[in-house]
Structure formats: structure tokens, C-alpha cells
Design an enzyme around this catalytic site. Structure first.
Site: not given
Lengths: 742, 742
Positions: A141, A253, A408, A428
């Protein structure tokens, strides 16, 4: 250290003056434009020397392997893929080492590698293992090709003035120019996106432009193929970060996305300082670096959305970001981050960090209560962070009122988590993934990421009818964002209120989470007020995922000690084992657990008929993909409008060394809730007789005055929140907090 | 620091010369016999200064509470009980502080407290809340009275020369003499035991004897009421520690037991150095101190028997033991222990530790592979500790071949645990107890300590017919000890072999555990060979309690994903949830898990028909008293003689910062076992083609020669163990290890 100061002082002075030096007699236009140094750097500042050693070992290992530039063949993880990754790192490292040490062997190694690429690259078409709409040439990619180029061009810049004209021309024209042509006009479907992948392409192309002295490449990178500014790096800076520097996918991210932004920005700053790129859009790139650090606890990122809990600031992206941020600002609080990281970059910026750190200039990073608005205009919800002071071990309340965060994102509108005494206490799950562990689905996101980790029941927020927000459709989630109605972070009463409508059809819910400092309590109390309004009778579940060992349950339980049933069928419920359940009363709805050396009591005020379920993740998990973690669920059936009130209280100390325990029981005697015409009153009575009342108006306006009555006594306040305390039970409550901001 | 060196040097010189000084003009026979110093100590060595501050705060807090000497009333935990505990600590601390600072206010506070005791003590009979056969006067059990006296007499010694003759006489005659009379001739049923409780009484009486210059009390303490030496401290030193300094209850209680021994020994050394108490019985007291440290990993005690996993060297008993041990030996490796502890005592011995530590004299404590024999004669089994080097993070294999360890002992003959990369990987549950947490059964041992933690299935050793060793009767266990047949700790092949007969009727089992260094492997392999011989067909279970997250299972599993059954009915089995089970073949019987940053593969060679059960603790635990931890159980039914062979292999690295994973799969290709006439051969084949064979003879004799054949090739070795390696699969194996000791 001191013996080198003079030499270094000079070198650094030259670096800082932006003087482009050269080790050899450099031809015009060949000297470094990224790594500008006036000569070898004889610094032994620990961080810089450490990085020099690390990269020297890396290059040494690469050299032992010889020059290997294979014809591209494999997808991610395969051997040609991995070799090209090693090569860009080797070119990068050898270039920096040449600059730092002046040792021509490094330059020669990078040169030989690049000449091999010059033979190979022009022969390549689309990658044979390509899939998807953006095939690369070296990699399956093109994102990987961009990353290759960002690293390799930095190494090339560092050695370019050491090359013969012929070698330089060969590498310019057969590697860097065709690659940047391919990555820009060769794939407009990527290059013109407003997306992190396009940022890598723009950074690659733009940095190559500076190194090749090619204004056209730079212009494309900054303003898009048509140079209109509709796409390109500057547009991405505007669109991909919120005005507070928040990146919509969340902290994990954000860290990853940051790298091409800061690396290219540093190149722009070095070559076109007049653009003042670090001041662009009110300094959003610096805000993004600082936000990335703020979104951590103890150095680890808040694991919101798809995130690995073990990801910390010790990561390549952040070594780069901190060094570049420090060089741009000289903000000494970045140095303490570098100190925690224990690493920096082998660049002029890294040298500055290492020097100033060694000279004791570091100052603590100012962790603070902050609202991080989401969306390019800052109007797509927010992540609210409430902290008890600037000490990173201080209690930290994270409220996720942000937008979906793309593919996400997790389905957890208005969810929260809490750190206290340095540990995650209300948790979490993060992502269900064992990164790069082959036996775990090749190291990719596991099936349980979808079936558990993203689902609403895996989070600390409202679940209606055992389904997830937006019915688990992230594209639907993208269309709806919560509204952050109120945020106040000053003083002893820190409050976030937000609302979301549309997470479920015809259901609106609003949540206030408050962090209250109370005299005599070691750590703040957290008050939670969640109001749901629905149009059809439904089942409401409110989970609390906590970490620790249960030491006390206030209400009678019906246990399943000898056969453990599963809670539900789908949407995450199939992964919950039920340990026990009970129907508490207002006075006994407590759960106490021990985490580390502190006790925590969660005290609920469940609506009448609410059942409390104690469960654990791990059911329907035949491949042992899930961690097993406890959860408490308040379940109210057949409800339309409902209010869930709770307080989480850290208390006491378990000291295994001294074998002493203090305050293992809650210091709160009672929790009450009163709904008035336009407000909710949450009243706490402490065991010492003090009372504390939080009055939360429906209206978030700062100016508006409110009155209410509690136990026959009038309460008056203005704005969204009022706080009233009575030193003894007999005295009338008095307002402590009036100041607030909308 | 430097500015005080001269003064201190002098003071210390005087201390070391044993000069009994006095702050005031001390009457003859009133100066300190325990805390001998020549004047105030103006030291600011960090550890000493820290302890001075800590005790000053403690005394300040006590002073704020006034002089409170209540009439004894409550059992343990009650308010009069806790007040008398606070008082002895205040007397102790105020005395030391007076000696160190010269501040008469401290002496006065201790004096006033003691005069109150002089009024109260003569009025007291047996404690009103007494239960059991050893009631105290101040406390419900006389053990607490002894502890009171040990601490208080140290404080009294430190201030005695500051008192008027009248006060001194009052306190001598109305507190210390009657208390030591009561604790000795007043309770022969305790004082004459060979038991840790009697050691406290002897220490209390003997130290009081030195302070009051009462030779009779000292003689009783050392040699019993009749001074014959049949009982008393010296006899206890002989009987309660093994010749290797091991205390039979195990490391957690060894720590606790140590304190009266070392404190009284220090008093003997100070007053009767000619007794050479630290050399007594081949220096067993010093051996006991060193053994206590050796029985730790990362500072935490191996949690054998009833032990809390969070108990470390940071504990009062060990601050004292390390300071006294250092003063007696000047062994600089004690200093590194003190450094890890971060504390020392406010005594001349603590001053030495603090000074020498500040002067950089510390050397690493020499953690080593060692055999700790159990029993007064060293013939009641042993704890075998095998370590990969002296680094405390190095792999540590602990094999529990020791005797029962009295009422706190667990039923785990020949069990083992393993630490690797700093973490417990093969685990021991320790005790089921939340020490001092009131909501957990008042902080006492929980019911689950008996129903789970002590049971055999909660350990890593053989269970026959789902019952525990000795049928769970510790008094029966006391009558039978394993035999340590072999221990070799030098070189790359470290081995323990032991045998037990009588843990079950007509069943004998023998186990060899070997820690093998292998070139190219990051951490040693552990080979486990367990041979059972029984006379009746029975069910054999071999549990492995491990810590980590499963990443791979080599064999097909039948799972219970949606309804979790319980494994059994009693003896611990009722606490195990079954996740899955399967019947592996020889080639696929593996379980791999991730712990921290390392992978572990447990590779079995199960006897034909063996089922492997994957389970977790936590069933039948309605009060959430148990931790939930995974276990693998090999189950062989209807067997008489059987051999279980397994290897535990640490491998690879998971690096969350770099996001890289290496060697997540085992490096072992095959595991084989061959029984020859008089030996077992365990052969490993590595994926790189190397082979490694361990030959374990039945006979443990060092001199005896053995031969065997493996794959048609002859193996010859002498002694219990031979090791053979072949660099490639084709070469004949060659013996690497011959050296061994019986």
C-alpha cells in the site's frame, strides 16, 4: 559533560542560527536543508549519546546484512516488505550518523543502498501483492511508500553534499523525484484526501521538494495538486485537528497521526521560516503536540476508541514531536516529557533537548484540567479532562463526549474513566488486539474488538435495550455528535455536562460528571448524574467497569457460585459472565473495592426497581482473546424517563509494609437526589456530619439565577452549578461556588 | 553531608568502641546498655535523618493525644489494645530520639508514660478479654505483652540515666521487673516452649535483665527457668532454625520470627560479647538473616505457605535485622538491601548502615542458587532455590521440598514456582487474606484460605483422587518430610531432585526440576520430571498455575463458552471454573501465554489418555474473596505408575513501545522421554536442529556410572544427572555436565 560545553555551545549557536554548514566542500544546492549542522557534534549528553549508540547499532546490524534491495513481492509482514522497512531506517540512521560523527563510512553505506534503489525503482509498476485502491510501488500500500520516503529523504539530505555529482543526480532522478511524482500526481485519490494517509504523502513529497530544491513539489505538498489550497498539507492542518489540537480518532491514533505533521512542519520551518508554520491557525500544531501529552496518565495514553492500553509516550512519533516542539518553543516543560521518554532524536532538535535536559532546564509538564473540543470547528463534542492538580498521579477524570472518531471509534457517547493514585480505577477496555502477535489473528484487531471492545456495554455509559449506540454503525455515529453544554475546571468543583440525542431512536440523555475536592478527603469525589428521556418503555443498563478486588457489597446478592450464566446474546452481552445480582435500596447500594493501596466505594441511588448485576468479561471467548475484567451494571426495565445518580469515593489506605489499614469503609453516610422544577440536587452527607450539595440546573447559562429547596431550606445560585456545604448537620447550607464559565 | 563528617567520625568511633556514654551525669548502673552512644548524633545521612523525622512525627502525634494508659479491656483491634500498642512504640521512639537529639522533652514524655504504667501495672490480673492458655496482663494474649516489653525496654534503656533515682526505682520495680517476672516464671507454659512466641518472651525478659543489671533474668532468658539450657533462647536458636538458617513456617513467617532473635542477640552482643552470639551454632543467626533476604524476588518474599504476596523486605522486622546484621559483620551487601528498603533504625546500628550507605560502600546482595534445608538437623526436606545468576531479575526457580511448616503450612509437597524477567510466571496463590481489612472477616485468614489456598490443587504439584496431601491434616503432615535427594547449583545445569512418600497412602512420588542454560536462549528452560508410583488405580492431577494471557493453545479444545461448570466438589476443586479441556497428543501438548514483555510455552508430554483442563479460580466464592487466576491441569485417570514430563520455555519479546514482536512461537520442535533401566532421558529438539538431552538416573550417588541408549546412540554419564548436547541433529550427543554434588 562540562568539558564539552564550549565546543558544543559553538556548534549549537551555529545550528540555532540556521547556518547550513557542510562536512565536505559541498556544491551549491547540495548541503542539508533538514539536518543543518556546522560539523560533527561531539556531544555526550546522555539522551543524545544514547540515541547515537542505538542508531549506530542499528546501522551496524544492517551493514552486517549487506546491501539488500529486493524486488517487491510480499504483503505486510513478508520478507521483502520487512527488508524495505529496515532499509529506510538504515538510510535515515546512516545519514544522521554521518552528520553527527563525520564518519564517511556512514555516508557511503547510505549511498550504496540508495544507488541500489536507483537501479530498482524505475523498473517498478504497481506492487504485485497490492489490494485496495492505493497500491504502492515498494510496498503493497502506498502509505508505506510515503513513510519510506519521509525517512529516507531525511537520511539522503544528510549525505547529499558528500556525493559525486553523478551519484547525486542518479539518486535524485531515479529515486526521489519519481517517487514523489508517483506519490503526488501518480495517486491523486490518496494525495488529495483530507486524511492522515494523505498527510504522509504530502510530507514525503514536500520534504523531497526542499531537498531537491524543487519548488513545484513543495507547492503541491502544501496546497494540493492544483495548488489551490483546497487540499494539501495546510488544508489538512486546518481540517484534521480541532482548534484545541484534538485529533478525532482519539489519543492512540493522535499519536500516530502526529508524526508526518510535525516532521514536515519542521522542514517547512527550516526552509521557509517566513511561513511561521508553528503559528499557523493559532498554533494548532503545537496545540496538537501538547494535547497528545495531556491525553495521558503516568505517560500512558487514555485508551479511548481502538487503543492499546500499553501504549505510552515512549514511541517514535513522540520522540520526534517532543524534539520538534521543543526546538520551536523552548518550552522547558517538554524536557520533562523527554526525560520520562528517556530518548530523543539524533537531529539538531534532539541535540537541543538533550543539552537543555542535561543542563537541568526541565520543568514539570503542566498537566491540567482541559476541554479538548472535537471537529475542525470545535463543535463536534469534546473530550473533557478533569484533574486534581498538575501532578500526574493526581486523580484524573476523562469524559468522552467527543464525536464518533471514524472507523476506530467506540460506541460510548458520554462515557467516562477515572485514574486515581496513579492507577486506572474506572476503566476503558481499549482495543481487543495483541499487536503483531501472530497467533492472535496475525496481530490484527481481533473479532472481539467488534463483538466486545467497541460495544456500548463495554463502556461506562447508557445502553438501551441491550444494543449499542447508533446500533453499532460507525458511519451513522459520524453524523451525530454530542453537545458539550458546560465545562468548568477551576477551583474545587470541576464539572462537565454534555448531552446526546440520536444515539438511540427517540432517546436523549444528558450527563453531568463532577470532580469535587472536599476538605479532609485524600482524593476528590466524583459525582455522576445521568438523565435519560425516552419515548418508549425500554431497558436501561448503566455499566461501571472498575479495576480492583471487591472488599464489600452493601446489598444482599443472589449469587451464581456453581454455574455461571451469560448475561445476553449479542452486542457485547454475550461476553459477560454473571456472578451475582441484587436489588439494592437507596441506603445500601454500594460496592467497595481495593485497587493498589486505596479503597473505592461506588455509591448508587438506583431508580426504584433497579437491579444491580455483578459480572465479568470472558464468556463466549473460546480462544481466550479477552481480558477478564469486572463490571457492575445498574439495570432498570420498562422505563422512559429516568435519572441515575452515583458517587465514586476514593478512601483509606492499605499499607502492606506497615500492615495497617485506615478508612476501609466509606466516609459518606448518605446520598440523596431531589429533582426541582429546573434543576437536580445531589446531596451528600459525610459520616462526620458535614453535608455537601451540588445543584445542577438544566440551563447551562452562566448568568441565570436559580432557586430550589432542600429539606425545607432554600438554595440559591446562579449559573449551571451551585455547590453548598454545611460544616455541621445543623447549620444551613451555604454556597461555595458561584464562579463558572459557559 | 561532608560538613558533619568529622563530628560523626568521632561519635561513631566511640560507638564502635562500645563506650557507654551518658548525656547527663549518669549514676552508676543507669547508663544505656542497649543504645550506647557518647552524645547527641548530628548525622544527616539520608536514611538516618529520614527515620529521625518519621519517629519525631510519631512521637509528636502521640504527645498530641496526651498520656493515655487505659485499663486493659479489649481484645485485639479494640481501643485499649491499640492504645497500648501505640504507647510501646511511643516509649521506644521517644527513648531513641532522646539519645539521638539530646532533647530532654523526649525523655520526659517517655518518663511520664512509664510512670503511668507504674501506677497501672501492679493492679492488673489476667486480661478480662483473655482467651486461650496464655492470657497477658496489658493485652489479651501474653505474646503482645512480650512485644510491648521488647520495645519499651529499649526506650527505657535510652532514658534511664536521665531519671531521678526515685523515678528510676519506681519504673524498675513497678513496671519492668514485675512484667519480666510475669512473662518468665509467671507463664512457664509459654516461656519454656521451643516456639517463636517463647522467643519474644525470652527476648523481653533477657533485655530487661541487662537494663536492670539483673543477672538472674538474663540467665533465665538464655537457658530457661531452671537455667539448664533445656529451654530458653539458646535452645531456641538451635531448634527453630535449620543449619542453613531456614525457618520451617516459610519466608513470610521467617521474616516475622526473626525479629526477637536478632534484637535480643544484639543486646547479648552489646553486653556479653564474650558469648560471640553471632557465631553461635556456626553463625546460624546471621545465616537466618541472609536466608530471609535470599528467599525473595525483587524484594518480595516467595509466597510459600500462608503468606501475603505483597509482603516485602520493607518491614519493621527487616529494618532491624539488616541493621543488626550489618553492625555484626560489616558485610557491604547488607547495605544494598537497606538501600532498597529505604529505611533503617534510629540506633547505633542504623547509624552505621546510613553512614556507610551514604559513603557508597554498598555492594549488590549476592542472590544465588541455594539449598535451604529444613528442620533443626537439616534433614526434614528443603527449599531449593535455583537462580540464573545473581541479578535479582534473573530467572528464579523455587522448589518446595520442605516439611509441613506447622499450622500455617500448605499441602504442596514438591511444588514449585518460577519467576522470570522480574515477574511470577508459575505462581503460588499464597494466603487468602486481606490483612486488617475489616470487611474481609475482620482481616483474619478467610475461610477460603482453608478451602482453597492451602489445598494441594491450588499448588503446582501432584493431586491424587482430588484430595490434598495428608488429607489436609497439618499435624499428619508434620510427621512426614520429603527427602531432598540431590541439589546441584553450579554451571549451566542446575538440578533439584526430591521424593516424598506418605503424602497419600501407598503413593510415592519423586520430582526432578532442572534449570537449563541453553546458548542463544534469553532465559533458561525448566525441565520437570515427576514420577509417581502408586499401588491402587487412582486419578492423578498435575496443576500448573501460571500468570499471563493465553496467546496459543497447541491442541483442540472443547470449550464451555456459554455456561461455566465447576470442576469438583471439595478440597479446592469447588473453587475452579472450567473454561475448556482437550486431549492433546505428544506433539501438540502446548500452552503459550504472554506475561509482561515475554512469552512462555509450557510443553507437556502427557501420559496416554491424559486430559488437559483449563480452569480459573473464583467458583463458589459468593463473597468475592478469591483472586481469579488461571490454571492448567493434566488429568490422568485410573493410573498406578505414571511419569509426567514437561518443559517451560521463556521466549521472544513483545515490545509495546517499538510495536515489535519477536519469537512469539516456541523455539522447541519436540520433547521426548525415554525410560531406561535405571534412568529417565528427557530429550529436547530445538527448531534450529540442536538437541539437548538430560539423563536423570534413579540413583543420586555422585560416583555411580550410567549408560543408556537414545535413538540408537549410547549415552554415558556418572552421577545423578548427565547433560548431552548435539550442535546439529546429525552429530552424536556429547556429555556437557559431569560435575555434581550429592
Amino acid at each position: 559533560m562540562p568539558r564539552l560545553q564550549t565546543t558544543l555551545g559553538l556548534t549549537i549557536a551555529m545550528l540555532l542560527a540556521g547556518q547550513a554548514g557542510a562536512l565536505a566542500a559541498a556544491p551549491a544546492g547540495a548541503g542539508p536543508v533538514l539536518f543543518r549542522s556546522a560539523g560533527p557534534i561531539q556531544a555526550d549528553y546522555p539522551l543524545f549519546a544514547g540515541e547515537r549508540r542505538r542508531l549506530a547499532e542499528l546501522v551496524e546490524a544492517a551493514r552486517r546484512g549487506g546491501i539488500q534491495v529486493p524486488v517487491p513481492r510480499d504483503p505486510g509482514g513478508g520478507s521483502s516488505h520487512e527488508q524495505h522497512k529496515r532499509n529506510y531506517m538504515a538510510i535515515y540512521a546512516a545519514g544522521l550518523l554521518y552528520r553527527v560523527t563525520g564518519d564517511g563510512a556512514y555516508a557511503d553505506y547510505a549511498r550504496r543502498l540508495l544507488l541500489e534503489y536507483a537501479r530498482l525503482y524505475p523498473t517498478l509498476g504497481p506492487h504485485p501483492a497490492a489490494s485496495g485502491d492505493s497500491p504502492g510501488r515498494l510496498f503493497w500500500q502506498s502509505l508505506n511508500d510515503s513513510v519510506w520516503l519521509v525517512y529516507a529523504v531525511q537520511g539522503y539530505d544528510a549525505i547529499r553534499d558528500s556525493l559525486s555529482d553523478e551519484d547525486r543526480r542518479t539518486i535524485d532522478e531515479q529515486v526521489f523525484r519519481p517517487m514523489s511524482t508517483f506519490l503526488s500526481e501518480g495517486q491523486p485519490q490518496v494525495f488529495e484526501l483530507i486524511h492522515n494517509h494523505a498527510t504522509w504523502a504530502c510530507a514525503a513529497v514536500g520534504m523531497t521538494g526542499y531537498v531537491l530544491r524543487d519548488d513545484e513539489l513543495v507547492a503541491r505538498a502544501l496546497n494540493g495538486l492544483d495548488k489551490s489550497g483546497r487540499t494539501g498539507f495546510l488544508r489538512q492542518v486546518e481540517q484534521l485537528f480541532s482548534p484545541d489540537g484534538y485529533y478525532t480518532e482519539g489519543p492512540y491514533y493522535q499519536r500516530y497521526a502526529l508524526q508526518p505533521f510535525v516532521v514536515f512542519a519542521q522542514a517547512i520551518e527550516a526552509n521557509e521560516p517566513e511561513r511561521r508554520i508553528f503559528e499557523y491557525r493559532d498554533g494548532v500544531l503545537l496545540k496538537a503536540i501538547r494535547a497528545t501529552v495531556q491525553l495521558t496518565q503516568g505517560g500512558y495514553f487514555f485508551p479511548l476508541n481502538d487503543a492499546l492500553r500499553d501504549k505510552s509516550l515512549k514511541t517514535d512519533e513522540l520522540y520526534q514531536a517532543i524534539a520538534i516542539g521543543y526546538a520551536a518553543t523552548r518550552d522547558p516543560t517538554f524536557l520533562s516529557v523527554a526525560q520520562w521518554q528517556g530518548r530523543t532524536t539524533l537531529t539538531p532538535e534532539g541535540l537541543l533537548v538533550a543539552r537543555d535536559l542535561a543542563e537541568g532546564k526541565a520543568r514539570p509538564f503542566p498537566f491540567a484540567s482541559r476541554l479538548f473540543r472535537d471537529g475542525p470547528a470545535g463543535d463536534r463534542g469534546a473530550v473533557a479532562v478533569l484533574r486534581a492538580g498538575s501532578d500526574e498521579r493526581g486523580q484524573t477524570l476523562v469524559v468522552k463526549n467527543s464525536a464518533q472518531g471514524m472507523g476506530h471509534g467506540h460506541f460510548d457517547k458520554l462515557g467516562w474513566m477515572l485514574y486515581d493514585d496513579g492507577a486506572a480505577v474506572v476503566t476503558d477496555y481499549g482495543a481487543a488486539r495483541f499487536l503483531n502477535v501472530e497467533s492472535k489473528d496475525g496481530g490484527r484487531y481481533l473479532g472481539e474488538n467488534q463483538s466486545w471492545a467497541r460495544q456500548t456495554v463495554a463502556h461506562n455509559t447508557l445502553v438501551v435495550n441491550e444494543t449499542s449506540h447508533f446500533d453499532g454503525q460507525w458511519r451513522v455515529g459520524e453524523s451525530i455528535a454530542p453537545r458539550q453544554l458546560y465545562f468548568a475546571a477551576d477551583g474545587p468543583t470541576r464539572v462537565s455536562t454534555a448531552e446526546v440525542e440520536g444515539a438511540y431512536p427517540e432517546v436523549r440523555f444528558r450527563r453531568t460528571l463532577a470532580q469535587l475536592e472536599v476538605d479532609g478527603l485524600a482524593s476528590p469525589l466524583v459525582v455522576d448524574l445521568l438523565r435519560v428521556q425516552g419515548s418508549e418503555p425500554a431497558q436501561y443498563d448503566l455499566p461501571l467497569h472498575y479495576a480492583g478486588h471487591i472488599t464489600d457489597v452493601g446489598f444482599p446478592l443472589h449469587s451464581h457460585p456453581a454455574e455461571r450464566p451469560v448475561l445476553g446474546k449479542a452486542n457485547g452481552y454475550q461476553h459477560l459472565w454473571v456472578d451475582a445480582s441484587g436489588t439494592p435500596e437507596a441506603g445500601n447500594a454500594t460496592l467497595t473495592w481495593l485497587n493498589g493501596e486505596r479503597f473505592y466505594t461506588y455509591r448508587m441511588l438506583p431508580p426504584a426497581g433497579t437491579r444491580v448485576i455483578l459480572a465479568e468479561s470472558g464468556a463466549n471467548d473460546p480462544r481466550f482473546n479477552l481480558r477478564r475484567e469486572p463490571v457492575l451494571i445498574e439495570r432498570l426495565e420498562n422505563a422512559t424517563d429516568a435519572t441515575f445518580v452515583a458517587v465514586l469515593e476514593p478512601h483509606g489506605r492499605y499499607d502492606p509494609a506497615a500492615e495497617t489499614v485506615t478508612d476501609s469503609r466509606s466516609r459518606i453516610a448518605a446520598l440523596r437526589h431531589v429533582r426541582t422544577e429546573d434543576a437536580d440536587l445531589v446531596a451528600l452527607e459525610l459520616v462526620d456530619g458535614r453535608t455537601l450539595t451540588l445543584a445542577i440546573a438544566d440551563d447551562a447559562d452562566a448568568g441565570k439565577a436559580h432557586r430550589a429547596e432542600l429539606g425545607g431550606k432554600p438554595l440559591e445560585w446562579s449559573g449551571h452549578v451551585g455547590r453548598f456545604e454545611a460544616p455541621t448537620a445543623g447549620e444551613p447550607p451555604r454556597q461555595e461556588l458561584a464562579a463558572e464559565r459557559p
